[in-house]
Design an enzyme around this catalytic site. Sequence first.
Site, PDB file in Angstrom:
ATOM      1  N   GLY A  15       4.080   6.574  -0.393  1.00 36.59           N
ATOM      2  CA  GLY A  15       3.246   6.401  -1.576  1.00 36.59           C
ATOM      3  C   GLY A  15       4.080   6.577  -2.830  1.00 36.59           C
ATOM      4  CD  GLU A  17       5.535   3.626  -1.711  1.00 38.64           C
ATOM      5  OE1 GLU A  17       4.382   3.642  -2.195  1.00 38.64           O
ATOM      6  OE2 GLU A  17       5.792   4.111  -0.596  1.00 38.64           O
ATOM      7  N   GLY A  20       0.912   0.281  -8.796  1.00 42.77           N
ATOM      8  CA  GLY A  20       0.021  -0.040  -9.916  1.00 42.77           C
ATOM      9  C   GLY A  20       0.621  -1.099 -10.816  1.00 42.77           C
ATOM     10  CB  ALA A  42      -4.581   6.500  -5.018  1.00 40.25           C
ATOM     11  CG  HIS A  44      -2.296   3.011  -8.060  1.00 39.91           C
ATOM     12  ND1 HIS A  44      -2.961   1.981  -7.446  1.00 39.91           N
ATOM     13  CD2 HIS A  44      -1.789   3.768  -7.082  1.00 39.91           C
ATOM     14  CE1 HIS A  44      -2.864   2.143  -6.136  1.00 39.91           C
ATOM     15  NE2 HIS A  44      -2.164   3.217  -5.898  1.00 39.91           N
ATOM     16  CB  THR A  45       1.373   5.668 -13.572  1.00 36.65           C
ATOM     17  OG1 THR A  45       1.040   6.909 -12.952  1.00 36.65           O
ATOM     18  CG2 THR A  45       1.594   5.878 -15.053  1.00 36.65           C
ATOM     19  NE  ARG A 146     -20.380   9.183  15.828  1.00 35.71           N
ATOM     20  CZ  ARG A 146     -20.292   9.255  17.141  1.00 35.71           C
ATOM     21  NH1 ARG A 146     -20.547   8.194  17.868  1.00 35.71           N
ATOM     22  NH2 ARG A 146     -19.947  10.380  17.742  1.00 35.71           N
ATOM     23  CD  GLN A 225      -3.668   7.373  -0.410  1.00 39.85           C
ATOM     24  OE1 GLN A 225      -4.377   6.568   0.168  1.00 39.85           O
ATOM     25  NE2 GLN A 225      -3.951   7.819  -1.602  1.00 39.85           N
ATOM     26  N   GLY A 303       0.484  16.668 -10.348  1.00 37.39           N
ATOM     27  CA  GLY A 303       1.574  17.143 -11.203  1.00 37.39           C
ATOM     28  C   GLY A 303       2.685  17.856 -10.430  1.00 37.39           C
TER      29      GLY A 303
END
Length: 423
Positions: A15, A17, A20, A42, A44-45, A146, A225, A303
């Site tokens: 993840g 990588e 985004g 997740a 995504h920047t 379930r 991820q 962070g």
Amino acid sequence: MSKGKVDALLGIVFGDEGKGKVVDCFTPKYDIVARFAGGPNAGHTIIFEGKKFVLRSIPSGIFDEGKLNIIGNGCVIAPDLFMAEAKELEAAGYDLKSRLHISKRAHLILPTHRVLDRAYEAAKGKNKVGTTGKGIGPTYSEKAARTSLRVGDILENFPEKYAALKSRHEQILKDLHYTDYDIREEERLWMEGIEYMKSFPLTDTEIELHKALKAGKSVLAEGAQGTMLDIDHGTYPFVSSSSTCSGGVCTGLGVAPNAIGEIFGIFKAYSTRVGSGPFPVELFDETGDKIREIGNEYGAVTGRNRRCGWVDLVALKYAIALNGVTQLIMMKSDVLDTFDTIKVCVAYKKDGVITEDMPYDTEGYEAVYEELPGWKSDLTGLTSASQFPKAFQDYIDYLEKALETPITIVSVGPDRAQTIERA
Ligand code: IMP
């Protein structure tokens, strides 16, 4: 981009990588962008036009006005966090309600799932997974058991269903002697989030996708991820709880394997991992610190310091085979601009035995390296592959040969303009 197909864009290591940014560059080519797994774990920047956005549950196609975005059935969603994320985008001027459809079959993360996440981690002592604390594991566990609630449940008799599940959770927490928590404020926001979600199209997204594909529309499945965090194929038990590989695109969106077109595998020019678990390429020295500092490798959600190391061919080869990667995308190449030598992990070694195949458990393995000369120049201003310094081109050629897969896009900086396509 393949018409009438679903292309997948997947992080193929641990993840983070930089998916985004790439999804954001890709969206102009696609009609629909869909998330198929994971949830607010997740982060995504995306940086463009001087603004920075961190997306957690919302697909990265949201910035592109004409596109439909889908949160698929394979995702888990926390209404309070979703509301906060969506409202920030609305405040920045993006119209979400007409362009973001949420699957009725996606599962809900309750505030008590997050408490359970903390309680299970606490009970694990020194074998903690190091989760993001967002309730991911407990929610997917209940999906499999379930007993979970789905987005579609909010439309009918929801208070009763919620109260029953919450009370089950409270009983489990009591049994675990984990009673020191207060979710009253969280719960208030969560309920507000439920009402807010009702103003979005809550749909049978799989059927929408079937119709769109039949009409020749193109779909981009945005991974979250990474392959090594996949519940089946990752470094279990130090993994997330969803199917992060290309197989997860089918189950997480309700599309058939023969609907899949290109599979883009994203990796960084080096490696990182956040959270616990074995990581044979981890560097504990100043080189690791330098990669972290230059690459700003701190978790987007928590962070935390990301653990850093050189690129790992054992993991990449495994991931390429598992996912059926057709094209590779190498991110953050510029982070290595100042290094004299670049190392590449070509195998793992344990007790004198060397292997190039991913072991069942990588604990106790150390990396075997080959060394290449660094390019020692600034890549960030480059705009075409013809400008690549020779040593950088050699690094790309070396990886392509070893991985037997073309690297078609190379990123040389955080802005979307710093993304170079190789013919
Ligand atoms: P969970 O997904 O919060 O249960 O965390 C399980 C493991 O996956 C932990 O090691 C997390 O740090 C890691 N993880 C989860 N989401 C991400 C992500 O988006 N990027 C990188 N690591 C992640």
